[in-house]
Design an enzyme around this catalytic site. Structure first.
Site, PDB file in Angstrom:
ATOM      1  N   ASN A  93       0.829  -1.210   0.000  1.00 55.00           N
ATOM      2  CA  ASN A  93       0.000   0.000   0.000  1.00 55.00           C
ATOM      3  C   ASN A  93       0.861   1.257   0.000  1.00 55.00           C
ATOM      4  O   ASN A  93       0.514   2.247  -0.633  1.00 55.00           O
ATOM      5  CB  ASN A  93      -0.962   0.009   1.192  1.00 55.00           C
ATOM      6  CG  ASN A  93      -2.342  -0.493   0.829  1.00 55.00           C
ATOM      7  OD1 ASN A  93      -2.871  -0.160  -0.219  1.00 55.00           O
ATOM      8  ND2 ASN A  93      -2.921  -1.294   1.698  1.00 55.00           N
ATOM      9  N   ILE A 152      -1.876   3.446  17.948  1.00 55.25           N
ATOM     10  CA  ILE A 152      -1.267   4.780  17.968  1.00 55.25           C
ATOM     11  C   ILE A 152      -1.357   5.336  19.389  1.00 55.25           C
ATOM     12  O   ILE A 152      -2.421   5.334  20.008  1.00 55.25           O
ATOM     13  CB  ILE A 152      -1.968   5.714  16.967  1.00 55.25           C
ATOM     14  CG1 ILE A 152      -1.827   5.176  15.545  1.00 55.25           C
ATOM     15  CG2 ILE A 152      -1.438   7.134  17.063  1.00 55.25           C
ATOM     16  CD1 ILE A 152      -0.396   5.042  15.050  1.00 55.25           C
ATOM     17  N   HIS A 207      -8.890  -0.150   6.909  1.00 57.66           N
ATOM     18  CA  HIS A 207      -9.191  -1.442   7.536  1.00 57.66           C
ATOM     19  C   HIS A 207      -9.833  -2.349   6.486  1.00 57.66           C
ATOM     20  O   HIS A 207     -10.696  -1.898   5.729  1.00 57.66           O
ATOM     21  CB  HIS A 207     -10.139  -1.245   8.724  1.00 57.66           C
ATOM     22  CG  HIS A 207     -10.397  -2.495   9.483  1.00 57.66           C
ATOM     23  ND1 HIS A 207      -9.468  -3.020  10.351  1.00 57.66           N
ATOM     24  CD2 HIS A 207     -11.449  -3.339   9.471  1.00 57.66           C
ATOM     25  CE1 HIS A 207      -9.962  -4.143  10.864  1.00 57.66           C
ATOM     26  NE2 HIS A 207     -11.156  -4.356  10.335  1.00 57.66           N
ATOM     27  N   ASP A 215      -9.866   0.766  15.619  1.00 64.75           N
ATOM     28  CA  ASP A 215     -10.899   0.739  14.574  1.00 64.75           C
ATOM     29  C   ASP A 215     -12.212   1.407  14.957  1.00 64.75           C
ATOM     30  O   ASP A 215     -13.272   1.052  14.453  1.00 64.75           O
ATOM     31  CB  ASP A 215     -11.170  -0.714  14.129  1.00 64.75           C
ATOM     32  CG  ASP A 215      -9.923  -1.377  13.592  1.00 64.75           C
ATOM     33  OD1 ASP A 215      -9.122  -0.694  12.931  1.00 64.75           O
ATOM     34  OD2 ASP A 215      -9.747  -2.581  13.825  1.00 64.75           O
ATOM     35  N   GLU A 246      -8.484  -1.417  -1.834  1.00 66.58           N
ATOM     36  CA  GLU A 246      -7.479  -0.591  -1.151  1.00 66.58           C
ATOM     37  C   GLU A 246      -6.663   0.205  -2.157  1.00 66.58           C
ATOM     38  O   GLU A 246      -6.500   1.421  -2.016  1.00 66.58           O
ATOM     39  CB  GLU A 246      -6.543  -1.469  -0.309  1.00 66.58           C
ATOM     40  CG  GLU A 246      -7.181  -2.092   0.890  1.00 66.58           C
ATOM     41  CD  GLU A 246      -6.268  -3.055   1.628  1.00 66.58           C
ATOM     42  OE1 GLU A 246      -6.681  -3.528   2.692  1.00 66.58           O
ATOM     43  OE2 GLU A 246      -5.145  -3.339   1.151  1.00 66.58           O
TER      44      GLU A 246
END
Length: 187
Positions: A14, A88, A104, A145, A174
Protein backbone atom coordinates in the site's frame (compact mmCIF):
# COMPACT_ATOMS: atom_id res chain seq x y z
CA UNK A 1 1.92 21.07 -0.26
CA UNK A 2 1.10 18.96 2.80
CA UNK A 3 3.76 16.52 3.95
CA UNK A 4 2.47 13.11 5.04
CA UNK A 5 4.29 10.35 6.93
CA UNK A 6 3.53 6.75 5.97
CA UNK A 7 3.53 4.12 8.73
CA UNK A 8 3.74 0.42 7.87
CA UNK A 9 4.68 -2.84 9.56
CA UNK A 10 4.85 -5.30 6.68
CA UNK A 11 5.59 -5.58 2.99
CA UNK A 12 4.54 -2.04 2.13
CA UNK A 13 2.47 -2.74 -0.98
CA UNK A 14 0.00 0.00 0.00
CA UNK A 15 2.92 2.37 0.69
CA UNK A 16 4.24 1.74 -2.80
CA UNK A 17 0.79 2.17 -4.35
CA UNK A 18 0.28 5.48 -2.51
CA UNK A 19 3.73 6.73 -3.43
CA UNK A 20 3.26 5.85 -7.12
CA UNK A 21 -0.14 7.57 -7.21
CA UNK A 22 1.25 10.82 -5.77
CA UNK A 23 4.47 10.62 -7.75
CA UNK A 24 2.22 11.33 -10.76
CA UNK A 25 -0.33 13.65 -9.10
CA UNK A 26 2.15 15.77 -7.10
CA UNK A 27 -0.58 17.04 -4.75
CA UNK A 28 0.95 15.65 -1.53
CA UNK A 29 4.51 14.94 -0.43
CA UNK A 30 5.49 11.67 1.30
CA UNK A 31 9.00 12.33 2.60
CA UNK A 32 9.43 9.35 4.94
CA UNK A 33 8.25 5.94 6.06
CA UNK A 34 8.20 4.78 9.69
CA UNK A 35 7.93 1.18 10.83
CA UNK A 36 7.86 -0.81 14.04
CA UNK A 37 9.39 -3.79 12.22
CA UNK A 38 13.12 -3.49 11.55
CA UNK A 39 13.04 -6.31 8.98
CA UNK A 40 9.81 -5.36 7.16
CA UNK A 41 10.01 -5.37 3.38
CA UNK A 42 8.59 -1.83 3.40
CA UNK A 43 12.16 -0.60 4.10
CA UNK A 44 13.38 -2.13 0.82
CA UNK A 45 10.41 -0.69 -1.07
CA UNK A 46 11.07 2.74 0.44
CA UNK A 47 14.73 2.56 -0.54
CA UNK A 48 13.81 1.67 -4.14
CA UNK A 49 11.41 4.63 -4.22
CA UNK A 50 14.05 6.96 -2.80
CA UNK A 51 12.21 7.57 0.48
CA UNK A 52 14.06 7.39 3.80
CA UNK A 53 12.60 4.83 6.20
CA UNK A 54 13.05 4.63 9.94
CA UNK A 55 12.57 1.91 12.51
CA UNK A 56 11.27 2.56 16.02
CA UNK A 57 10.58 -0.02 18.71
CA UNK A 58 7.13 -0.58 20.16
CA UNK A 59 8.20 1.37 23.29
CA UNK A 60 9.57 4.24 21.21
CA UNK A 61 6.24 4.50 19.39
CA UNK A 62 4.39 4.34 22.72
CA UNK A 63 6.34 7.13 24.40
CA UNK A 64 6.58 8.88 21.00
CA UNK A 65 9.26 11.47 21.82
CA UNK A 66 11.77 10.25 19.23
CA UNK A 67 9.00 9.69 16.69
CA UNK A 68 7.57 13.18 17.24
CA UNK A 69 11.05 14.72 17.00
CA UNK A 70 11.56 13.08 13.61
CA UNK A 71 8.09 14.06 12.37
CA UNK A 72 8.81 17.65 13.42
CA UNK A 73 12.19 17.57 11.67
CA UNK A 74 10.41 16.57 8.44
CA UNK A 75 7.62 19.15 9.02
CA UNK A 76 4.93 16.47 8.80
CA UNK A 77 1.31 17.65 8.52
CA UNK A 78 -0.48 14.28 8.75
CA UNK A 79 -0.02 10.53 9.08
CA UNK A 80 -1.31 7.68 6.92
CA UNK A 81 -1.29 4.14 8.29
CA UNK A 82 -0.73 1.55 5.57
CA UNK A 83 -0.64 -1.82 7.30
CA UNK A 84 0.71 -0.48 10.59
CA UNK A 85 0.18 -3.01 13.37
CA UNK A 86 0.61 -0.93 16.52
CA UNK A 87 -1.98 1.06 18.38
CA UNK A 88 -1.27 4.78 17.97
CA UNK A 89 -0.14 6.27 21.28
CA UNK A 90 -1.80 9.21 22.98
CA UNK A 91 1.16 11.58 22.40
CA UNK A 92 0.85 11.00 18.63
CA UNK A 93 -2.93 11.42 18.77
CA UNK A 94 -2.46 14.69 20.69
CA UNK A 95 0.15 15.99 18.21
CA UNK A 96 -1.97 15.10 15.14
CA UNK A 97 -5.65 15.50 16.11
CA UNK A 98 -7.87 14.31 13.23
CA UNK A 99 -4.76 14.08 11.06
CA UNK A 100 -4.10 10.33 11.28
CA UNK A 101 -6.01 7.97 9.00
CA UNK A 102 -6.08 4.22 8.59
CA UNK A 103 -7.49 1.68 6.18
CA UNK A 104 -9.19 -1.44 7.54
CA UNK A 105 -9.92 -4.54 5.40
CA UNK A 106 -13.60 -4.87 6.37
CA UNK A 107 -16.75 -2.82 6.69
CA UNK A 108 -16.44 -1.38 10.17
CA UNK A 109 -17.85 -1.64 12.76
CA UNK A 110 -17.87 -5.34 11.77
CA UNK A 111 -14.61 -7.26 12.12
CA UNK A 112 -12.64 -4.52 13.83
CA UNK A 113 -10.70 -4.32 17.06
CA UNK A 114 -7.55 -5.78 18.52
CA UNK A 115 -6.27 -8.77 16.56
CA UNK A 116 -8.53 -8.11 13.57
CA UNK A 117 -6.11 -7.50 10.72
CA UNK A 118 -5.12 -9.14 7.45
CA UNK A 119 -6.06 -12.78 7.05
CA UNK A 120 -7.79 -12.86 10.46
CA UNK A 121 -10.41 -10.48 9.08
CA UNK A 122 -10.90 -12.35 5.81
CA UNK A 123 -11.24 -15.70 7.63
CA UNK A 124 -13.80 -14.19 10.01
CA UNK A 125 -15.79 -12.75 7.10
CA UNK A 126 -15.77 -16.14 5.33
CA UNK A 127 -16.63 -18.11 8.49
CA UNK A 128 -19.55 -15.79 9.25
CA UNK A 129 -21.05 -16.39 5.81
CA UNK A 130 -21.04 -12.72 4.87
CA UNK A 131 -22.25 -11.89 1.37
CA UNK A 132 -20.21 -8.68 1.16
CA UNK A 133 -17.12 -7.11 2.67
CA UNK A 134 -14.91 -4.21 1.75
CA UNK A 135 -12.69 -1.49 3.12
CA UNK A 136 -13.13 1.26 5.66
CA UNK A 137 -10.96 4.36 5.71
CA UNK A 138 -11.23 6.11 9.06
CA UNK A 139 -9.64 8.56 11.44
CA UNK A 140 -7.64 7.09 14.31
CA UNK A 141 -8.65 7.60 17.91
CA UNK A 142 -7.63 5.96 21.18
CA UNK A 143 -9.53 2.72 20.39
CA UNK A 144 -8.80 0.15 17.70
CA UNK A 145 -10.90 0.74 14.57
CA UNK A 146 -13.39 3.06 16.28
CA UNK A 147 -12.45 6.44 14.78
CA UNK A 148 -14.89 8.35 12.61
CA UNK A 149 -15.45 6.69 9.24
CA UNK A 150 -14.38 8.71 6.20
CA UNK A 151 -15.19 6.26 3.40
CA UNK A 152 -16.29 2.68 2.73
CA UNK A 153 -16.29 0.59 -0.44
CA UNK A 154 -17.90 -2.84 -0.82
CA UNK A 155 -17.29 -6.01 -2.79
CA UNK A 156 -19.29 -9.26 -2.96
CA UNK A 157 -18.28 -12.41 -1.11
CA UNK A 158 -19.27 -15.51 -3.06
CA UNK A 159 -19.95 -18.89 -1.46
CA UNK A 160 -16.98 -20.27 -3.38
CA UNK A 161 -14.58 -17.53 -2.22
CA UNK A 162 -11.69 -18.56 -0.01
CA UNK A 163 -10.17 -16.10 2.49
CA UNK A 164 -7.42 -15.57 -0.10
CA UNK A 165 -10.03 -14.68 -2.75
CA UNK A 166 -11.61 -12.22 -0.33
CA UNK A 167 -8.19 -10.71 0.42
CA UNK A 168 -7.54 -10.19 -3.31
CA UNK A 169 -10.86 -8.38 -3.75
CA UNK A 170 -10.20 -6.20 -0.71
CA UNK A 171 -6.68 -5.36 -1.91
CA UNK A 172 -8.13 -4.16 -5.22
CA UNK A 173 -10.39 -1.79 -3.30
CA UNK A 174 -7.48 -0.59 -1.15
CA UNK A 175 -5.28 0.18 -4.15
CA UNK A 176 -8.10 1.90 -6.00
CA UNK A 177 -9.56 4.08 -3.25
CA UNK A 178 -6.96 4.73 -0.53
CA UNK A 179 -4.85 7.23 -2.52
CA UNK A 180 -7.97 9.11 -3.67
CA UNK A 181 -9.30 9.43 -0.12
CA UNK A 182 -5.87 10.43 1.21
CA UNK A 183 -5.87 13.21 -1.39
CA UNK A 184 -9.35 14.34 -0.34
CA UNK A 185 -8.43 14.38 3.36
CA UNK A 186 -4.98 16.00 3.13
CA UNK A 187 -4.87 17.68 -0.30
Amino acid sequence: MNRIALLASGSGSNVENIFNYFNVRKTLDFPLVLSNNEHAYVHERAQKMGIPSYFFTKNEFAEAKLVLDLLQKYAIDGIVLAGFMLKISQPLLDAFPNKIINIHPALLPKYGGKGMYGHHVHEAVKNAGETETGITIHYINENYDEGNIIFQAKCPVLLTDTPEDIAAKVHELEYRYYPEIIEQVFG
